[in-house]
Write an enzyme that holds these catalytic residues in place. Sequence first.
Site, mmCIF file in Angstrom:
data_model
loop_
_atom_site.group_PDB
_atom_site.id
_atom_site.type_symbol
_atom_site.label_atom_id
_atom_site.label_comp_id
_atom_site.label_asym_id
_atom_site.label_seq_id
_atom_site.Cartn_x
_atom_site.Cartn_y
_atom_site.Cartn_z
ATOM 1 N N TYR A 291 0.814 -1.207 0.000
ATOM 2 C CA TYR A 291 0.000 0.000 0.000
ATOM 3 C C TYR A 291 0.856 1.269 0.000
ATOM 4 C CZ TYR A 291 -4.805 -1.757 0.289
ATOM 5 O OH TYR A 291 -6.023 -2.301 -0.011
ATOM 6 N N GLU A 298 1.693 6.171 -7.290
ATOM 7 C CA GLU A 298 0.620 6.993 -7.857
ATOM 8 C C GLU A 298 0.964 8.479 -7.757
ATOM 9 O OE1 GLU A 298 -3.299 6.050 -6.434
ATOM 10 O OE2 GLU A 298 -2.827 3.910 -6.284
#
Length: 370
Positions: A291, A298
């Site tokens: 994560y 991103e």
Amino acid sequence: MADTLRPFVYWGQKTDQIFLKVDLRDVENEVVKLTESGLTFNAEGFGVRGQNYYSIDIEFYHPVDPEESKYRVLGPCIEFQIKKSGDGEIWPRLTYDKIKMPWLKIDFDKVAYEDSESEKEEKNVDHAEYMKHLEKELLSNRDIEPFPDVKTCYLFVYNLVQFVGFTYIFTALTYHCVRDVHFAFSNTMEIAGTQMLFVQLAAVLEIVHPLLGLVKSSPLPAFMQVTGRNFVLFIVVGQEPRLHQTSVLLILFLVWSSIEVVRYPFYMLSVLGKKNDLITWCRYTAWVPLYPLGFISEALVIVMAIPYYEQTEKFSVFLPNSFNISFYFPWFLKSYTAVFIPAGYFMMSTMYKQRQKACKSLKLFGTKKE
């Protein structure tokens, strides 16, 4: 209640006691009513049909003594120890009515008589006849599981399709990395772009499923993850070809697919009411390194996209126009990166709470079941 399901119940006995084991994990809000004539049990937990509300209602063959009976809730099941009333005897069945109940099974660990031979002779129990009865019931208990309902079939197929898609993406990218890492870095979209677009578009259904009540989970985490990924994939990356040849895109695709190749098998088992300790542990542990790496990847993609969208001015709106509004897309991207901190904290704290609940009963890597 239409949504109420029956968990599997395993029963055994001695001359003075009845033993019940309800195959239901992570039980919450249980309601138990034990009388001389029967047992009623209601609870929410993880059973044969996944996380759901389950209920049993049993009328006993002979009366029991509720005051001398007890039960306990364990991690993997609920156990009842029920005292028979009157003189001890072996019951030919558990229920008063001679009706076949497919969810009621014999617990052969509990049918072994622990009385001495003299006690057995005193009670004049015909063991041979009783064991023939048990053998007959065992053969009749070899039921074919009922064909899953439409909801179960749909959820299983959906998760299977997503698993196959992400597995292909991960395998294809890994293969090209091993074969020619430079080619993989500069041709990520060519290798797996179409497949990633398909599975991420299909992932929108994960927002719809909880809203329709198909799964018992909050739609907010799914909404945040799916919309965040799709914004990066379809808008930021999809509309700027120069980002297709960046190395960070390969890392991002590998991280996304690594998360999903362990998440979807867990969901496939869940909709069938099954559980595998290793898959459960991987599903609630893989996010710990992946994560944060996904959030960073991103954010890097968006930061790299800002100068490109400053040049092209795509998605930007300038005055004057008929709507009398202005919108500068690069500024939106800059502000969007600030969302990663609270969003990342929310997602990781949610996963941490889920991990504590899901892994507490796993018998894996030294973790003991309660």
